[in-house]
Scaffold this active site. Structure first.
Site: not given
Length: 806
Positions: A179, A223, A527
């Site tokens: 990620d 994220h 996600s």
């Protein structure tokens, strides 16, 4: 028009004489010898000497691929083969640079090369395929917002708490998070990391931390930390598998974007580092199974690492799934919204007018929404709701009146209202039609249609407004509109495989402040759904340490809960929800597994007579007693009259054993309309039935003829126009419209260019700012639309950005 070369999925045989014009390539002309060109995926401007980066796949098999094909392969042999190809490439090209090299789950290397020398690369002995180094981004929908950790309820909803009570918390299982990096110092995540943290492929070091604020290369990221928290947070909030071990691989850099070469490298390293599971909450818009990333994931699964990936956020239409969600083997995950209460909202102005279109769009909490009742509020017009438009206006304790548009997300409009002190917002449409519900907005937000909004705007300074908000109904778990849908082009597979919560998910985020490290925030997107499944896989592997990847995948798919669309009262289609929303305890307690967990019987095109396809599935009896299974197929609507499925009706399977079952599918395609048809394989035993989704296609398929469109500014009113054509196109047109002040679509001006007979993949065209009729566009802002047609089906889409002629 640019010259292009496109090699289809099947290798192309050509005479070497074809390359006699490429004098610098070192390929000599020989009209008596045939050469097999490597496969080229994507389209490249072969008239340009501009350097491009590609991923080169070698004919020499990777270590994993060779092993599973029953062959011996060594690192030294691979290195020798790779070095030989690299040397040949250096001799055939004027300038090239090898960067990352791969050997474990993918055999090849990344290469920077002038685009006009790609033909030489394709003719290099030992090269199997060449792929574009496409951009990958996070599959997140909304920006981060702060919420109380008490709101974290998605993990318990899928049954994680009950799994913990059974003693399964993911302990001893390692999950790789590929990620934007992970804040491994976050108090809720630090216990899940060991001395070895993972690897940063952006900066090429051993510190896979998130991008901090102030990085000159781009925006800070949060994220990966959010994803990691959903998998395994173990502090003030808990992830699905709180005792799992985490590894972080940073492949998406500042701003949350990265490239194929780093993603493939991270997949390879995660396998070598001993990860049991990997999560990739990232993707692109390419609906194709044959990309380097998908191949690497397929080989990771073959090597025994459970690969979980997000399905994308381009829904709600079919065919919107993007790579790597298109992988043949990895578990692709769609996003759901947890059950929620629906409220009605009547809006009345002090002059007695009521607005019939009034409805609740979103809110931070039910208490804040209901607190608007019984009060009169002043209104303040703030245009499109940008922070600049709020500046200097007194909205403290008032309602912000906001227009849709200007490229500002609904959630950002609500956030700007909250930051300015508003207690609520009314957002009205700037075009005809309805607006979407948006969970988790920062202030209670009421929406109006265009007519009602304009009527209220006309008297904004002369009236106050009041609201009557009331509970209407409770809606169960539903699919998120943004969640991408299948099927996958070429393999025609159902995607997603499963779904999981992905709307308004609260998890860990970095604060970048050591004095206040407990950061939490809400995000939404596939996600956020994918790490729920990765965490569930960790819990399942702890309970079943001898299981392979397909047992884990089947357990999740076979026991998922089918979701009902409240608008229709029927189950969501297979390509919307996969097998349904995962349920951890049901997967743990499964006594039967059916693999694969979904079926595509492919395309039936025979116009005369019947076409037969043969497949096979496996039943595993996990119990300690023999089971007899009843096997049936069912198809929806009238398709069953023209589809005949033969298989074993009753099958005995001994305890702890597996048995293969052959399936013959016979279709009279001439009696069915073109399209795809859904059904179920039903495996029944002891009053329990496993429903395995099935799909088959008839005739010419209506997949999108164009999925991506945009432009690159070259200067002096010259542009590069691009589009992505999943299956190629017979006709391609670029249309020009004026852009309104808000950036929306205005008046049609004319056509920028035409093209025809295009191969599938990306297409690029130089454009000089003139229309096909010779007119030069006057200075101003424009919108670009792309139209593509193949066979009897066509599609037009808008490019995202405004194009400016100066």
């Amino acid at each position: 028009m640019k010259q292009k070369l496109y090699a289809a999925l099947m290798p192309l045989l050509v005479l070497v004489l074809v390359f006699s014009t490429f004098q610098s390539s070192g390929v000599s002309a020989n009209s008596n010898k045939a050469v097999e060109l490597a496969t080229l995926q994507g389209d490249f401007d072969l008239s340009s000497s501009k350097a491009v980066k590609v991923i080169v796949e070698l004919q020499e098999e990777s270590i994993v691929e060779a092993k599973h094909n029953g062959k011996k392969q060594s690192k030294q042999n691979l290195k020798n083969a790779r070095d030989k190809v690299k040397k040949e490439v250096s001799q055939r090209t004027s300038k090239s640079k090898v960067e990352r090299e791969y050997e474990h789950v993918f055999s090849g290397f990344s290469l920077e090369i002038p685009a006009n020398e790609i033909p030489s690369l394709l003719a290099t002995p030992g090269v199997k395929a060449v792929y574009p180094n496409v951009e990958y981004t996070t599959t997140e929908v909304l920006t981060n917002e702060e919420f109380s950790p008490a709101m974290f309820d998605s993990a318990p909803f899928i049954g994680s708490n009950d799994a913990w009570d059974l003693g399964f918390t993911g302990e001893g299982v390692t999950v790789a998070v590929i990620d934007t990096g992970v804040d491994y110092t976050h108090p809720d995540l630090a216990p899940n990391f060991g001395v070895y943290l993972g690897w940063d492929f952006v900066d090429n070091d051993a510190d896979p931390q998130e991008t901090p604020p102030g990085d000159p290369r781009g925006a800070a990221t949060t994220h990966g930390t959010h994803v990691a928290g959903t998998v395994a947070a173990n502090g003030q909030i808990k992830g699905v598998a709180p005792d799992a071990t985490l590894l972080a691989y940073r492949v998406l850099g500042p701003g949350g974007s990265g490239s194929t070469e780093n993603v493939v490298a991270a997949i390879e390293r995660a396998v070598l580092d001993g990860a049991d599971i990997m999560n990739l909450s990232l993707g692109n818009s390419l609906n194709s199974p044959d990309w380097a990333t998908s191949i690497a994931l397929d080989q990771a699964m073959a090597e025994g690492v459970v690969a979980v990936t997000s399905n994308g956020n381009a829904g709600p239409n079919n065919w919107t799934v993007g790579s790597p969600g298109t992988s043949r083997e990895a578990i692709s995950v769609g996003a759901t919204q947890l059950p929620y209460n629906v409220f009605t909202a009547t809006t009345t102005s002090s002059d007695g007018a009521s607005y019939a279109s009034s409805a609740v769009q979103g809110f931070p909490s039910e208490d804040e929404l209901l607190s608007l009742n019984g009060q009169d509020f002043e209104l303040v017009d703030v245009g499109f709701g940008s922070p600049q438009e709020f500046a200097g206006k007194d909205v403290e304790g008032k309602i912000a009146l906001i227009s849709r548009g200007a490229g500002i997300a609904f959630v950002d409009k609500a956030t700007a209202a909250k930051n300015a002190g508003a207690v609520g917002a009314i957002i009205y449409n700037n075009v005809a039609g309805v607006m979407p519900n948006v969970p988790g907005m920062d202030v209670p937000t009421i929406m109006l249609n265009q007519a009602d909004g304009q009527a209220l705007l006309a008297k904004v300074n002369d009236v106050t407004v009041s609201f009557d908000i009331a509970f209407s109904e409770r809606v169960g778990e539903t699919m998120a509109d943004f969640s991408s849908r299948g099927p996958v082009i070429d393999t025609w597979m159902i995607k997603p495989d499963v779904s999981a919560p992905g709307v308004n998910i609260v998890s860990t985020v970095p604060t970048f402040n050591p004095d206040a490290p407990h950061g939490y925030g809400a995000k939404q997107g596939t996600s956020m759904a994918s790490p729920h499944v990765a965490g569930a896989a960790a819990v399942i592997l702890q309970a079943n340490p001898d299981w392979g990847v397909y047992e884990v995948k089947s357990a999740l798919m076979n026991t998922a809960e089918k979701l009902i669309n409240p608008a229709t009262g029927a189950e969501y289609p297979h390509n919307t929800q996969g097998t349904g929303s995962i349920r951890v305890v049901d997967a743990l307690q499964a006594e039967t597994l059916v693999n694969p967990g979904s079926y595509s019987f492919g395309v039936f095109e025979k116009t005369k007579g019947k076409q037969v396809e043969r497949q096979q599935f496996e039943i595993t009896n996990l119990s300690n007693k023999e089971k007899r299974y009843n096997i049936q197929f069912e198809f929806k609507n009238e398709v069953s009259k023209h589809v005949k499925v033969t298989t074993s009706n009753n099958t005995k399977v001994k305890p702890g054993k597996s048995q293969n079952v052959n399936v013959n599918v016979q279709v009279d395609a001439s009696k069915l309309s073109d399209g795809y048809y859904e059904g179920h394989l039903l495996i029944s035993e002891g009053g329990k039935t496993i429903q395995v989704p099935t799909i088959l296609f008839v005739g010419e398929l209506d997949y999108p003829r164009v999925t991506t469109a945009g432009f690159v500014v070259l200067g002096d009113n010259n542009f590069e126009l691009y589009s992505y054509l999943p299956g190629g196109a017979d006709e391609l047109e670029f249309w020009i419209y004026t852009a309104t002040a808000s950036g929306d679509l205005g008046t049609y001006v004319g056509d920028a260019l035409y093209d025809s007979n295009l191969g599938k993949g990306y297409n690029y065209h130089n454009w000089d700012g003139k229309l096909v009729d010779g007119r030069a566009l006057p200075a101003g802002n424009y919108r670009l639309a792309v139209y593509a047609k193949k066979g009897n089906f066509d599609r037009a889409i808008l490019a995202t950005d405004v194009l400016t002629i100066r």
